[in-house]
Design a protein around this motif. Sequence first.
Motif, PDB file in Angstrom:
ATOM      1  N   GLY A   1       8.206   1.273 -12.710  1.00 56.19           N
ATOM      2  CA  GLY A   1       7.768  -0.118 -12.729  1.00 56.19           C
ATOM      3  C   GLY A   1       8.675  -1.025 -13.541  1.00 56.19           C
ATOM      4  N   ARG A   2       8.589  -2.306 -13.256  1.00 55.96           N
ATOM      5  CA  ARG A   2       9.397  -3.289 -13.973  1.00 55.96           C
ATOM      6  C   ARG A   2       8.744  -3.659 -15.306  1.00 55.96           C
ATOM      7  NH1 ARG A   2       8.779  -8.812 -10.516  1.00 55.96           N
ATOM      8  NH2 ARG A   2       9.879  -7.528  -8.992  1.00 55.96           N
TER       9      ARG A   2
ATOM     10  N   ALA B   1       9.454   4.272  -4.585  1.00 51.75           N
ATOM     11  CA  ALA B   1       9.922   3.958  -5.937  1.00 51.75           C
ATOM     12  C   ALA B   1      10.452   2.527  -6.012  1.00 51.75           C
ATOM     13  CB  ALA B   1      11.004   4.954  -6.350  1.00 51.75           C
ATOM     14  N   LYS B   2      11.172   2.099  -4.984  1.00 51.90           N
ATOM     15  CA  LYS B   2      11.691   0.726  -4.973  1.00 51.90           C
ATOM     16  C   LYS B   2      10.559  -0.290  -4.884  1.00 51.90           C
ATOM     17  CE  LYS B   2      16.157   1.948  -2.899  1.00 51.90           C
ATOM     18  NZ  LYS B   2      17.017   1.845  -1.680  1.00 51.90           N
ATOM     19  N   ALA B   3       9.535   0.031  -4.096  1.00 51.69           N
ATOM     20  CA  ALA B   3       8.389  -0.881  -3.978  1.00 51.69           C
ATOM     21  C   ALA B   3       7.647  -0.991  -5.313  1.00 51.69           C
ATOM     22  CB  ALA B   3       7.447  -0.393  -2.881  1.00 51.69           C
TER      23      ALA B   3
ATOM     24  N   VAL C   1       0.890  -1.158   0.000  1.00 49.45           N
ATOM     25  CA  VAL C   1       0.000   0.000   0.000  1.00 49.45           C
ATOM     26  C   VAL C   1       0.932   1.212   0.000  1.00 49.45           C
ATOM     27  CG1 VAL C   1      -1.873   1.203   1.171  1.00 49.45           C
ATOM     28  CG2 VAL C   1      -1.706  -1.289   1.325  1.00 49.45           C
ATOM     29  N   ILE C   2       1.067   1.849  -1.161  1.00 48.96           N
ATOM     30  CA  ILE C   2       2.142   2.821  -1.373  1.00 48.96           C
ATOM     31  C   ILE C   2       1.587   4.239  -1.431  1.00 48.96           C
ATOM     32  CG2 ILE C   2       4.026   3.517  -2.897  1.00 48.96           C
ATOM     33  CD1 ILE C   2       4.014   0.674  -4.037  1.00 48.96           C
ATOM     34  N   GLY C   3       2.016   5.081  -0.500  1.00 53.65           N
ATOM     35  CA  GLY C   3       1.671   6.499  -0.555  1.00 53.65           C
ATOM     36  C   GLY C   3       2.481   7.181  -1.638  1.00 53.65           C
ATOM     37  N   ILE C   4       1.790   7.872  -2.557  1.00 53.56           N
ATOM     38  CA  ILE C   4       2.491   8.472  -3.701  1.00 53.56           C
ATOM     39  C   ILE C   4       2.531   9.997  -3.622  1.00 53.56           C
ATOM     40  CG2 ILE C   4       2.042   6.528  -5.222  1.00 53.56           C
ATOM     41  CD1 ILE C   4      -0.225   8.163  -6.504  1.00 53.56           C
ATOM     42  N   GLY C   5       2.110  10.569  -2.496  1.00 53.47           N
ATOM     43  CA  GLY C   5       2.189  12.011  -2.359  1.00 53.47           C
ATOM     44  C   GLY C   5       0.912  12.707  -2.781  1.00 53.47           C
ATOM     45  N   ALA C   6       0.941  14.024  -2.663  1.00 57.36           N
ATOM     46  CA  ALA C   6      -0.267  14.826  -2.857  1.00 57.36           C
ATOM     47  C   ALA C   6      -0.525  15.209  -4.308  1.00 57.36           C
ATOM     48  CB  ALA C   6      -0.183  16.086  -2.003  1.00 57.36           C
ATOM     49  N   GLY C   7       0.322  14.800  -5.232  1.00 53.46           N
ATOM     50  CA  GLY C   7       0.084  15.109  -6.634  1.00 53.46           C
ATOM     51  C   GLY C   7       1.332  15.446  -7.421  1.00 53.46           C
TER      52      GLY C   7
ATOM     53  N   ALA D   1       0.203  -4.051  -5.749  1.00 55.64           N
ATOM     54  CA  ALA D   1       0.326  -2.743  -5.102  1.00 55.64           C
ATOM     55  C   ALA D   1      -0.879  -1.870  -5.383  1.00 55.64           C
ATOM     56  CB  ALA D   1       1.592  -2.024  -5.572  1.00 55.64           C
ATOM     57  N   PHE D   2      -1.248  -1.091  -4.363  1.00 56.19           N
ATOM     58  CA  PHE D   2      -2.203  -0.002  -4.503  1.00 56.19           C
ATOM     59  C   PHE D   2      -1.421   1.300  -4.356  1.00 56.19           C
ATOM     60  CE2 PHE D   2      -4.741  -3.559  -3.104  1.00 56.19           C
ATOM     61  CZ  PHE D   2      -5.921  -3.436  -3.832  1.00 56.19           C
ATOM     62  N   LEU D   3      -1.549   2.183  -5.328  1.00 58.97           N
ATOM     63  CA  LEU D   3      -0.880   3.476  -5.280  1.00 58.97           C
ATOM     64  C   LEU D   3      -1.877   4.484  -4.709  1.00 58.97           C
ATOM     65  CD1 LEU D   3       0.963   3.465  -8.737  1.00 58.97           C
ATOM     66  CD2 LEU D   3       1.742   2.584  -6.520  1.00 58.97           C
ATOM     67  N   VAL D   4      -1.630   4.885  -3.467  1.00 55.59           N
ATOM     68  CA  VAL D   4      -2.604   5.683  -2.711  1.00 55.59           C
ATOM     69  C   VAL D   4      -2.209   7.150  -2.718  1.00 55.59           C
ATOM     70  CG1 VAL D   4      -3.632   6.058  -0.437  1.00 55.59           C
ATOM     71  CG2 VAL D   4      -3.174   3.726  -1.235  1.00 55.59           C
ATOM     72  N   TRP D   5      -3.161   7.998  -3.078  1.00 58.53           N
ATOM     73  CA  TRP D   5      -2.953   9.441  -3.084  1.00 58.53           C
ATOM     74  C   TRP D   5      -2.593   9.915  -1.676  1.00 58.53           C
ATOM     75  CZ3 TRP D   5      -3.455  11.816  -7.786  1.00 58.53           C
ATOM     76  CH2 TRP D   5      -3.456  13.209  -7.828  1.00 58.53           C
ATOM     77  N   GLY D   6      -1.537  10.704  -1.546  1.00 59.58           N
ATOM     78  CA  GLY D   6      -1.138  11.220  -0.237  1.00 59.58           C
ATOM     79  C   GLY D   6      -0.496  10.150   0.619  1.00 59.58           C
ATOM     80  N   ASP D   7      -0.980  10.004   1.843  1.00 58.35           N
ATOM     81  CA  ASP D   7      -0.459   8.993   2.762  1.00 58.35           C
ATOM     82  C   ASP D   7      -1.562   7.990   3.092  1.00 58.35           C
ATOM     83  OD1 ASP D   7       1.959   8.505   4.880  1.00 58.35           O
ATOM     84  OD2 ASP D   7       0.016   7.953   5.727  1.00 58.35           O
ATOM     85  N   PRO D   8      -1.260   6.692   3.033  1.00 57.37           N
ATOM     86  CA  PRO D   8      -2.295   5.667   3.246  1.00 57.37           C
ATOM     87  C   PRO D   8      -2.884   5.636   4.654  1.00 57.37           C
ATOM     88  CG  PRO D   8      -0.361   4.730   2.171  1.00 57.37           C
ATOM     89  CD  PRO D   8       0.018   6.099   2.645  1.00 57.37           C
TER      90      PRO D   8
END
Length: 257
Positions: free
Chosen positions: A55-56, A22-24, A6-12, A106-113
Amino acid sequence: MRKIYVIGIGAGEPDHLTLQAAKAIGRTDVFFLLDKGEAKQSMIELRQRLMKAYGRPGRRVAEGRDPDRDRTPADYQGTVADWRSRRSAVTEALISENLLDDETGAFLVWGDPTLYDSTIAILDEILSRGRTLFDYEVIPGISSVSALVAKHRVPLNRVGKPVQITTGRRLAEGWPEGVDDLVVMLDAQQAFAAHPEAEIYWGAYVGTEDEILRSGPVAEVAEEIKETRAKARSDHGWIMDTYLLRRPPAAEERGEG
């Protein structure tokens, strides 16, 4: 055992992505996306950019339709519980049908999960049913709260003072006791307008190319924020905004008593 990030990707802002995130992303075989409709296509596009950048080769994407829910329900708790249950059914189907044994999703979650997001609760609900098994790990992200105060160049807290993070629904019930600094999220009703004595630091789409920032005494900027918010929501079909609401110090703190 299957694994899910469950990856937090930031606010935008794409550069909000941490090295850990990034590694995840680079270790992920299957990305799960819940489509919220065309109005929120820009949110999907950011995720696609990150998958392409980090991504790979051979990564896969599994998409599902995010269930709709009533945004102004009479029974808020019951409505949210029903929506989460329906969302968990969609999510469980995506995982069971697309993630093979020993693969990583993986789920790429907006902001922090961990901040006003349902992904963790939904995965726990799926695991509690015992039909679909996996391990999961949460990767923190830069939240809209951190991005907001950084953009306004103000500290989140004042010296020796607490900060409370709450919702517009709770603020509409009254300013909480013992706290002078509030971060407010999910405020469709713009509850800040009831507190003209406070200072507000408001932001929408923080970290994106559509970013809007406003600040000042609520008595002076409330109407401008309301009008700006309404126009932005109309233009984009959705809005994500957050604000810091700060009461002035008491007389004794100012040395007047």
